[in-house]
Scaffold this motif. Structure first.
Motif, PDB file in Angstrom:
ATOM      1  N   ILE A 160       0.813  -1.211   0.000  1.00 21.93           N
ATOM      2  CA  ILE A 160       0.000   0.000   0.000  1.00 21.93           C
ATOM      3  C   ILE A 160       0.852   1.268   0.000  1.00 21.93           C
ATOM      4  N   ILE A 161       1.977   1.270   0.722  1.00 24.79           N
ATOM      5  CA  ILE A 161       2.812   2.480   0.745  1.00 24.79           C
ATOM      6  C   ILE A 161       3.491   2.716  -0.609  1.00 24.79           C
ATOM      7  N   PRO A 162       4.171   1.727  -1.220  1.00 25.12           N
ATOM      8  CA  PRO A 162       4.728   1.967  -2.558  1.00 25.12           C
ATOM      9  C   PRO A 162       3.665   2.385  -3.565  1.00 25.12           C
ATOM     10  N   PHE A 163       2.481   1.808  -3.448  1.00 26.28           N
ATOM     11  CA  PHE A 163       1.387   2.145  -4.354  1.00 26.28           C
ATOM     12  C   PHE A 163       0.974   3.609  -4.199  1.00 26.28           C
ATOM     13  N   LEU A 164       0.715   4.038  -2.943  1.00 24.97           N
ATOM     14  CA  LEU A 164       0.306   5.430  -2.715  1.00 24.97           C
ATOM     15  C   LEU A 164       1.413   6.405  -3.105  1.00 24.97           C
ATOM     16  N   TRP A 165       2.667   6.024  -2.847  1.00 23.73           N
ATOM     17  CA  TRP A 165       3.769   6.931  -3.170  1.00 23.73           C
ATOM     18  C   TRP A 165       3.915   7.101  -4.683  1.00 23.73           C
ATOM     19  N   CYS A 166       3.758   6.045  -5.425  1.00 18.86           N
ATOM     20  CA  CYS A 166       3.827   6.153  -6.889  1.00 18.86           C
ATOM     21  C   CYS A 166       2.777   7.119  -7.420  1.00 18.86           C
ATOM     22  N   ILE A 167       1.589   7.036  -6.869  1.00 17.31           N
ATOM     23  CA  ILE A 167       0.522   7.938  -7.305  1.00 17.31           C
ATOM     24  C   ILE A 167       0.848   9.371  -6.900  1.00 17.31           C
ATOM     25  N   TYR A 168       1.303   9.555  -5.660  1.00 21.89           N
ATOM     26  CA  TYR A 168       1.619  10.899  -5.169  1.00 21.89           C
ATOM     27  C   TYR A 168       2.781  11.524  -5.945  1.00 21.89           C
ATOM     28  N   ALA A 169       3.837  10.729  -6.185  1.00 23.20           N
ATOM     29  CA  ALA A 169       5.036  11.251  -6.860  1.00 23.20           C
ATOM     30  C   ALA A 169       4.916  11.212  -8.379  1.00 23.20           C
ATOM     31  N   ASP A 170       3.723  10.813  -8.859  1.00 25.15           N
ATOM     32  CA  ASP A 170       3.467  10.740 -10.299  1.00 25.15           C
ATOM     33  C   ASP A 170       4.454   9.797 -11.002  1.00 25.15           C
ATOM     34  N   ILE A 171       4.732   8.683 -10.368  1.00 26.51           N
ATOM     35  CA  ILE A 171       5.568   7.643 -10.963  1.00 26.51           C
ATOM     36  C   ILE A 171       4.635   6.626 -11.617  1.00 26.51           C
ATOM     37  N   PRO A 172       4.747   6.378 -12.903  1.00 26.31           N
ATOM     38  CA  PRO A 172       3.855   5.416 -13.563  1.00 26.31           C
ATOM     39  C   PRO A 172       3.913   4.063 -12.853  1.00 26.31           C
ATOM     40  N   LEU A 173       2.747   3.536 -12.537  1.00 23.95           N
ATOM     41  CA  LEU A 173       2.693   2.268 -11.817  1.00 23.95           C
ATOM     42  C   LEU A 173       3.354   1.143 -12.603  1.00 23.95           C
ATOM     43  N   SER A 174       3.280   1.225 -13.912  1.00 21.15           N
ATOM     44  CA  SER A 174       3.885   0.185 -14.750  1.00 21.15           C
ATOM     45  C   SER A 174       5.409   0.233 -14.709  1.00 21.15           C
ATOM     46  N   GLU A 175       5.959   1.404 -14.316  1.00 24.58           N
ATOM     47  CA  GLU A 175       7.411   1.549 -14.285  1.00 24.58           C
ATOM     48  C   GLU A 175       8.004   1.319 -12.894  1.00 24.58           C
ATOM     49  N   SER A 176       7.140   1.231 -11.902  1.00 22.64           N
ATOM     50  CA  SER A 176       7.657   1.081 -10.539  1.00 22.64           C
ATOM     51  C   SER A 176       8.326  -0.274 -10.324  1.00 22.64           C
ATOM     52  N   GLY A 177       7.828  -1.270 -11.001  1.00 21.91           N
ATOM     53  CA  GLY A 177       8.422  -2.603 -10.896  1.00 21.91           C
ATOM     54  C   GLY A 177       8.102  -3.342  -9.620  1.00 21.91           C
ATOM     55  N   GLU A 178       7.281  -2.766  -8.728  1.00 21.84           N
ATOM     56  CA  GLU A 178       6.998  -3.455  -7.470  1.00 21.84           C
ATOM     57  C   GLU A 178       5.523  -3.526  -7.118  1.00 21.84           C
ATOM     58  N   ILE A 179       4.653  -2.919  -7.903  1.00 22.15           N
ATOM     59  CA  ILE A 179       3.224  -2.972  -7.617  1.00 22.15           C
ATOM     60  C   ILE A 179       2.605  -4.124  -8.409  1.00 22.15           C
TER      61      ILE A 179
END
Length: 549
Positions: A404-423
């Motif tokens: 949940i934290i990596p997920f919320l941070w990706c959205i907040y920091a505008d990091i594409p979820l597909s590029e995060s590699g961990e969601i």
């Protein structure tokens, strides 16, 4: 003559049978057949006026019959309660119902006793052979045989007088950090047998045999479960082999006793308490970073601050009690369990209505490193039932807390979820649920974080105001509150020494916070105009080195 009076001639019969038979096992069988004949005769209404003479004559008859049938009739032993052991030869001595009772009693014996009896009476093993096979002294074998016979006799005599145990349910919570596999919750979740063994072993240490009889399941089936509970430190085993549940178990009836008292206390002191809380909320609203938030974020932040101030004050009532030491467990966690046991047939309506006045799980903190370890992010949250979802992680407990934290941070920091590699895709499939419970929103068809996101410094400013409010409440009401809860300490069994004193006050304080908040809501002083899920949660971040976690 009663059945138990027949047993006093057992040793006399054994001496005669041992002299006539080739082995002790044959002697035991001969005596057993003789006693069964006596029971059957008495069962049909016969009266034995001279029992010793009658028994010896019957033993001689049985011995002669056994000689004639010895090489013509095979011995069949069955411990399956669903099968009928009685054949034509045995039917007149022992009914199938009585034979089933004997089998049930054997099945309910603990392993160390059951194994000796089965080997001796059904496996035709000598005392020496049993001792060698089990790796125990011959004297121990003899004592277990004696103990087993006594337990069998006692069980057969008292069986009809025992009431069947009606299974209940045990809900588990804990303080501290869970184990590697979700212990302690995962140890009994969905396992009614484990739950009821823990309930049965709470009031006093109990033998596995007595647990077996109480729960109505052969000991062989519950022994692995008991061992698992002992190994996992949910139970303890005494030197005598008895086991007991090693954590606090309360019942809803106990909690409800303090429910009305806490509502009355909150109502009596509402103006004093809410005056302090309202002043804190006004000061929070004036903080520069709060003024830049939207209305929904400000409401969530205020909700969080109100609950934290009230809960911190609630702890003041027990603040003089030492904080428990969460020692490391075998499973890697540091937890102390607490169980809530519902009796079978208990009407739960009143309790679940009172649950509307609880904070579920207290103040929960989750943390994780993101962006290759350059940011440490913490999620602080409360779970209530007032315009909130107390189980926002219910779609998948492990998935929520891991991602949940990596997920919320990706959205907040505008990091594409597909590029995060961990969601994982499994979490993404729950986007509608996360939006429904108020953690994320949607702006121009793009997800956004709906809860406040603060820097560590901003969170520090918020906590300073919360602390000031808590101190003001202590000054105005602290002594009265401490006196109020002192008389509501949960009693525990004398043998249970591991329960932290602080845990014994949980029922005494569990309703105060939400009783105050709900009265404020009912008066129109809190959460005005809210019509959707509004979680009291904040996300806090700080720059750090990767080793900070």
């Amino acid at each position: 003559m009663k059945h138990e009076e027949i047993f006093q001639y057992y040793d006399d019969l054994m001496r005669i049978a041992t002299a006539k038979c080739d082995s002790r096992a044959d002697a035991e069988d001969l005596v057993g057949e003789t006693l069964l004949a006596a029971f059957a005769y008495m069962h049909r209404g016969g009266c034995i006026q001279h029992p010793k003479t009658w028994l010896i004559k019957t033993l001689f008859h049985k011995y002669n019959d056994a000689l004639r049938k010895k090489y013509r009739a095979p011995l069949v032993v069955c411990l399956n309660e669903d099968m009928d052991l009685s054949d034509d030869a045995n039917e007149e001595y022992f009914t199938s119902e009585e034979a089933a009772r004997v089998r049930r009693e054997i099945n309910h014996l603990s392993y160390i006793t059951r194994e000796v009896l089965i080997r001796f009476y059904f496996g035709n093993q000598s005392v020496a052979e049993i001792a060698e096979g089990l790796g125990i002294p011959e004297g121990t074998v003899k004592s277990r045989l004696s103990a087993g016979r006594n337990q069998m006799k006692k069980g057969l005599e008292t069986m009809e007088m025992k009431e069947n145990y009606l299974p209940g349910e045990l809900y588990l919570s804990f303080g501290g950090s869970e184990g590697l596999r979700g212990e302690p919750t995962s140890l009994i979740e969905g396992d009614l047998i484990a739950q009821n063994l823990l309930i049965l072993a709470y009031e006093k240490p109990i033998t596995v045999s007595d647990l077996s009889k109480a729960i109505g399941i052969p000991a062989a089936y519950i022994e692995p479960i008991v061992k698992k509970l002992v190994d996992s430190e949910m139970m303890k085993q005494t030197d005598s082999g008895r086991v007991y549940t090693d954590f606090l178990i309360t019942k809803p009836q106990t909690a409800l006793e303090s429910f009305r008292l806490q509502l009355d206390f909150a109502h009596k002191h509402f103006e004093t308490v809410w005056g302090v809380i309202d002043e804190m909320s006004r000061k929070i609203a004036q903080l520069p970073f709060v003024q830049s938030m939207g209305r929904a974020e400000r409401t969530r932040l205020d909700r969080y601050a109100v609950l934290k101030a009230l809960q911190d004050f609630q702890y003041y009532g027990t603040g003089r009690i030492p904080t428990p030491n969460f020692e490391k467990r075998k499973d890697g966690g540091r937890w102390i369990a607490h169980g809530l046991a519902f009796d079978a047939g208990y009407h739960t309506k009143a309790y679940w209505e009172s649950a509307e006045y609880m904070i579920h799980g207290g103040h929960r903190t989750t943390q994780a490193l993101v962006e290759e370890g350059t940011r440490l992010v913490r999620l602080y949250e409360f779970d209530t039932t007032l315009w909130d979802n107390p189980h926002r992680f219910g779609f998948d407990y492990a998935l929520y807390f891991k991602y949940i934290i990596p997920f919320l941070w990706c959205i907040y920091a505008d990091i594409p979820l597909s590029e995060s590699g961990e969601i994982p895709d499994a979490l993404l499939s729950h986007l509608p649920t996360l939006e429904q419970v108020g953690l994320i929103g949607n702006i121009h068809h793009k997800p956004c974080v709906a809860i406040p996101v603060l820097t560590k410094a901003e969170y520090g400013e918020l906590c300073a105001l919360v602390k000031n409010a808590t101190e003001a409440l202590k000054l105005a009401l602290g002594e009265a509150f401490a006196t109020f809860i002192a008389s509501m300490k949960t009693p525990i069994p004398k043998h249970l020494t591991s329960v932290p004193t602080l845990f014994r006050y949980m029922d005494a304080t569990k309703y105060f916070v939400m009783a105050t908040v709900r009265e404020a809501y009912d008066r129109g002083l809190h959460l005005q105009g809210i019509d959707a899920c509004c979680p009291p949660a904040v996300l806090v971040w700080e720059a750090c080195e990767a080793s900070a976690l």
